[in-house]
Design a protein around this motif. Structure first.
Motif, PDB file in Angstrom:
ATOM      1  N   SER A 244      -4.270   8.041 104.943  1.00 39.11           N
ATOM      2  CA  SER A 244      -4.798   7.468 103.709  1.00 39.11           C
ATOM      3  C   SER A 244      -5.104   5.999 103.960  1.00 39.11           C
ATOM      4  O   SER A 244      -4.457   5.353 104.802  1.00 39.11           O
ATOM      5  CB  SER A 244      -3.783   7.608 102.569  1.00 39.11           C
ATOM      6  OG  SER A 244      -4.331   7.145 101.346  1.00 39.11           O
ATOM      7  N   GLY A 245      -6.070   5.462 103.242  1.00 43.09           N
ATOM      8  CA  GLY A 245      -6.368   4.047 103.435  1.00 43.09           C
ATOM      9  C   GLY A 245      -7.588   3.595 102.669  1.00 43.09           C
ATOM     10  O   GLY A 245      -8.320   4.389 102.073  1.00 43.09           O
ATOM     11  N   THR A 246      -7.786   2.291 102.706  1.00 45.13           N
ATOM     12  CA  THR A 246      -8.984   1.661 102.147  1.00 45.13           C
ATOM     13  C   THR A 246      -9.248   0.399 102.952  1.00 45.13           C
ATOM     14  O   THR A 246      -8.306  -0.266 103.410  1.00 45.13           O
ATOM     15  CB  THR A 246      -8.800   1.344 100.650  1.00 45.13           C
ATOM     16  OG1 THR A 246     -10.042   0.867 100.111  1.00 45.13           O
ATOM     17  CG2 THR A 246      -7.717   0.304 100.415  1.00 45.13           C
ATOM     18  N   THR A 247     -10.519   0.075 103.176  1.00 43.50           N
ATOM     19  CA  THR A 247     -10.865  -1.048 104.043  1.00 43.50           C
ATOM     20  C   THR A 247     -12.029  -1.843 103.442  1.00 43.50           C
ATOM     21  O   THR A 247     -12.695  -1.396 102.530  1.00 43.50           O
ATOM     22  CB  THR A 247     -11.262  -0.545 105.445  1.00 43.50           C
ATOM     23  OG1 THR A 247     -12.410   0.321 105.348  1.00 43.50           O
ATOM     24  CG2 THR A 247     -10.124   0.222 106.091  1.00 43.50           C
ATOM     25  N   GLY A 248     -12.256  -3.031 103.996  1.00 36.67           N
ATOM     26  CA  GLY A 248     -13.330  -3.875 103.503  1.00 36.67           C
ATOM     27  C   GLY A 248     -13.056  -4.434 102.121  1.00 36.67           C
ATOM     28  O   GLY A 248     -13.982  -4.668 101.338  1.00 36.67           O
ATOM     29  N   ILE A 249     -11.779  -4.706 101.806  1.00 33.76           N
ATOM     30  CA  ILE A 249     -11.373  -5.115 100.463  1.00 33.76           C
ATOM     31  C   ILE A 249     -11.419  -6.635 100.323  1.00 33.76           C
ATOM     32  O   ILE A 249     -10.809  -7.369 101.098  1.00 33.76           O
ATOM     33  CB  ILE A 249      -9.945  -4.607 100.158  1.00 33.76           C
ATOM     34  CG1 ILE A 249      -9.897  -3.081 100.259  1.00 33.76           C
ATOM     35  CG2 ILE A 249      -9.485  -5.085  98.795  1.00 33.76           C
ATOM     36  CD1 ILE A 249     -10.797  -2.369  99.290  1.00 33.76           C
ATOM     37  N   LYS A 250     -12.140  -7.115  99.315  1.00 34.43           N
ATOM     38  CA  LYS A 250     -12.234  -8.547  99.049  1.00 34.43           C
ATOM     39  C   LYS A 250     -11.266  -9.013  97.959  1.00 34.43           C
ATOM     40  O   LYS A 250     -11.083 -10.207  97.761  1.00 34.43           O
ATOM     41  CB  LYS A 250     -13.665  -8.912  98.626  1.00 34.43           C
ATOM     42  CG  LYS A 250     -14.746  -8.544  99.628  1.00 34.43           C
ATOM     43  CD  LYS A 250     -14.592  -9.290 100.926  1.00 34.43           C
ATOM     44  CE  LYS A 250     -15.878  -9.282 101.750  1.00 34.43           C
ATOM     45  NZ  LYS A 250     -16.347  -7.948 102.095  1.00 34.43           N
ATOM     46  N   ASP A 251     -10.692  -8.066  97.227  1.00 42.94           N
ATOM     47  CA  ASP A 251      -9.757  -8.388  96.134  1.00 42.94           C
ATOM     48  C   ASP A 251      -8.443  -7.678  96.435  1.00 42.94           C
ATOM     49  O   ASP A 251      -8.362  -6.447  96.391  1.00 42.94           O
ATOM     50  CB  ASP A 251     -10.336  -7.909  94.798  1.00 42.94           C
ATOM     51  CG  ASP A 251      -9.443  -8.247  93.612  1.00 42.94           C
ATOM     52  OD1 ASP A 251      -8.289  -8.675  93.819  1.00 42.94           O
ATOM     53  OD2 ASP A 251      -9.899  -8.061  92.460  1.00 42.94           O
TER      54      ASP A 251
ATOM     55  N   VAL B  51     -13.577 -13.256 103.209  1.00 41.52           N
ATOM     56  CA  VAL B  51     -12.140 -13.009 103.385  1.00 41.52           C
ATOM     57  C   VAL B  51     -11.868 -11.587 102.916  1.00 41.52           C
ATOM     58  O   VAL B  51     -12.080 -11.262 101.748  1.00 41.52           O
ATOM     59  CB  VAL B  51     -11.277 -14.005 102.582  1.00 41.52           C
ATOM     60  CG1 VAL B  51      -9.800 -13.832 102.959  1.00 41.52           C
ATOM     61  CG2 VAL B  51     -11.718 -15.440 102.819  1.00 41.52           C
ATOM     62  N   GLU B  52     -11.417 -10.744 103.830  1.00 47.46           N
ATOM     63  CA  GLU B  52     -11.202  -9.351 103.468  1.00 47.46           C
ATOM     64  C   GLU B  52      -9.997  -8.767 104.195  1.00 47.46           C
ATOM     65  O   GLU B  52      -9.524  -9.303 105.206  1.00 47.46           O
ATOM     66  CB  GLU B  52     -12.440  -8.500 103.737  1.00 47.46           C
ATOM     67  CG  GLU B  52     -12.734  -8.247 105.199  1.00 47.46           C
ATOM     68  CD  GLU B  52     -13.917  -7.295 105.363  1.00 47.46           C
ATOM     69  OE1 GLU B  52     -14.918  -7.464 104.642  1.00 47.46           O
ATOM     70  OE2 GLU B  52     -13.833  -6.398 106.229  1.00 47.46           O
ATOM     71  N   THR B  53      -9.514  -7.654 103.682  1.00 44.73           N
ATOM     72  CA  THR B  53      -8.381  -6.975 104.277  1.00 44.73           C
ATOM     73  C   THR B  53      -8.532  -5.476 104.052  1.00 44.73           C
ATOM     74  O   THR B  53      -9.553  -4.999 103.552  1.00 44.73           O
ATOM     75  CB  THR B  53      -7.053  -7.482 103.678  1.00 44.73           C
ATOM     76  OG1 THR B  53      -5.953  -6.920 104.407  1.00 44.73           O
ATOM     77  CG2 THR B  53      -6.908  -7.100 102.211  1.00 44.73           C
TER      78      THR B  53
END
Length: 506
Positions: A218-225, A199-201
């Motif tokens: 700007s951004g961040t990906t592959g986040i599990k928390d 489960v990721e966002t």
């Protein structure tokens, strides 16, 4: 001229969608996402139903959803649910397969009977691959409760916060918040139970000036928390870049010291990762950083343009020159990159929380591909694929720290429209463009925005020219922001990066 939408309209649209999503949760109940216990119960039931010499069951199911917004207004909320069971049975010297999306007892029974019937009608197969028995995997929890419950209402709150900040700063925001909740499980009658739920966002945002004079990403990906995402802080960064990128200064093409932010470095790294899994490190190899393609022979890469929003990774192959010449005489222990370049598949990494199973369901193990520039592992048959839990090792330096240590150079936010370039003797040469924030650094400070450039560079050269490496963060390697190939990628400083011509991108 594009103008920023009135605050009242933005708030009203967001509020309507927010309330609708809250009501829809009761109108359209969410299908079950499969916990380890639920997957075990279903696969055991299928195995016990099948009167066969061996049984293998594959369960897949989950959710793909996301919220998009543009011009500081929510435009789309998507959700897709799917599930499937596949069973393969062996009866004597025969095999049969069937599948179903009906998980009721009757549906499972029908699937099993169809597989047995198919086996009875099949020709004999004199040799069979032995089923894999029970395995021990490195355990990762990639389905944290807060992420499982992260839905459209929570995404709407993030978007509302981002839109409010963008409006106050006088910029227009366009972004995407994806969510994936996917279960893959393989079980068999010999005791195998290979289960992974992911489960990721992520949160990605481009801010632009209403008149098109500036842009910032700007951004961040592959986040599990979910607690790792600060939508307000990311919006502040993208908006600030858009504001600062106006009235860009024209610089001459040439070779520059560049600081690649993590997103730009992730795309650059993706162009060469699969050289380590190629047989013997030679010849062609699948994939790359996303998107194939390349420029046809005879096309000048310094003048060819690209469609808005494009940008595939070259990945090598014919147009990029391949990696064969680079690695054909190399062996484990050889120095191939800068001392500052280390790359590993850190199976079980606590941030990435990616699958610890290989494609054949055998346990994956950590692999050090490159250590301080030295080649440590190469070729097929490794206990991990190079894109599993990939980490480019770095330091605790932030981008700001790296800027302070740079006498003169360029800060690069984003690469797009990357394509392989035909170049004899230059393996993996690629071309692309900068966009969404390019800035001149002088004496440790950002002094002005810069007109965007087209560049020509091979990662095999670039990672030999490293002079600083920062702190790794989660980021997807390919073009998309919701696939399974996130890695931990640091910002890097590269010397002699070749900017070939000015680009019209903003």
């Amino acid at each position: 001229m594009v103008t920023s939408p009135p605050r009242a309209r933005v708030s009203a649209v967001t509020a309507v969608l927010f309330n609708f999503w809250q009501r829809s949760s009761s109108l359209y109940p969410v299908p079950p996402m499969y916990t380890r216990e639920e997957a075990k119960r279903i696969t055991d039931k299928v195995i016990n139903m099948a009167k066969a010499d061996s049984v293998e069951v594959v369960l897949t199911g989950g959710e793909r959803s996301g919220t998009r917004w543009a011009n500081s207004s929510i435009t789309t909320n998507l959700v897709q649910y799917d599930r499937q069971l596949n069973v393969t049975v062996r009866v004597g010297q025969k095999t049969g397969t069937a599948n179903t999306r009906d998980f009721s007892d009757a549906g499972l029974q029908t699937m099993v009977e169809d597989a047995v019937t198919a086996a009875q009608a099949a020709p004999d197969t004199p040799t069979f691959a032995e089923l894999l028995g029970a395995q021990e995997y490195v355990l990762v929890d990639a389905a944290l409760p807060d992420m499982v419950n992260f839905g459209p209402a929570q995404r709407a709150r993030m978007v509302r916060d981002s839109i409010d900040i963008a409006e106050k700063k006088g910029v227009l925001g366009a972004g995407y918040i994806p969510k994936i909740d996917q279960t893959n499980c393989t079980a068999n009658s010999k005791g195998l139970f290979a289960y992974y739920r992911n489960v990721e966002t992520g949160f990605v945002l481009t801010c632009r000036m209403p008149d098109g004079s500036g842009s910032g990403w700007s951004g961040t990906t592959g986040i599990k928390d979910i607690h790792m995402i600060d939508a307000k802080a990311l919006t502040d960064v993208a908006a600030a870049k858009a504001l600062k990128s106006r009235n860009a200064k024209a610089l001459e093409p040439g070779r520059y010291t560049v600081i690649l932010e993590p997103r730009a470095n992730a795309r650059f790294l993706s162009l060469m990762t699969n050289i380590f899994n190629a047989p013997g490190g030679r010849g062609g190899f699948p994939g790359g950083g996303g998107g194939g393609g390349g420029l046809p022979p005879g096309v000048d890469p310094t003048v060819v343009g690209g469609p808005p929003g494009g940008g595939g990774g070259g990945g090598g192959g014919a147009f990029g020159g391949g990696a064969g010449n680079f690695l054909k005489d190399r062996k484990v222990g050889d120095k191939i990159f800068s001392d500052l370049f280390s790359l590993k598949s850190d199976v079980g990494n606590a941030v990435l929380r990616q699958s610890t199973m290989l494609g054949d369901n055998k346990p994956a193990k950590a692999v050090q591909w490159v250590e301080k520039g030295l080649l440590r592992n190469l070729g097929a048959g490794q206990p991990a694929n190079v894109n599993m839990s990939l980490v480019q090792e770095g330091s605790d330096l932030s981008v700001e720290d790296m800027i302070k240590q740079t006498r003169r150079g360029l800060l690069v936010t984003f690469f797009w429209y990357i394509r392989g370039v035909p170049a004899e003797g230059q393996p993996l040469l690629n071309t692309g463009m900068t966009r969404d924030g390019l800035f001149l650094i002088e004496n440790g400070e950002i002094v002005s925005p810069v007109q965007n450039f087209r560049w020509n560079m091979s990662p095999l050269v670039g990672y030999n020219n490293l002079s600083l490496v920062g702190k790794p963060v989660p980021m997807h390697l390919g073009e998309s922001y919701d696939g399974g190939n996130a890695a931990l990628v640091p910002p890097v400083r590269i010397e002699e990066f070749y900017m070939t011509s000015v680009s019209p991108a903003v």
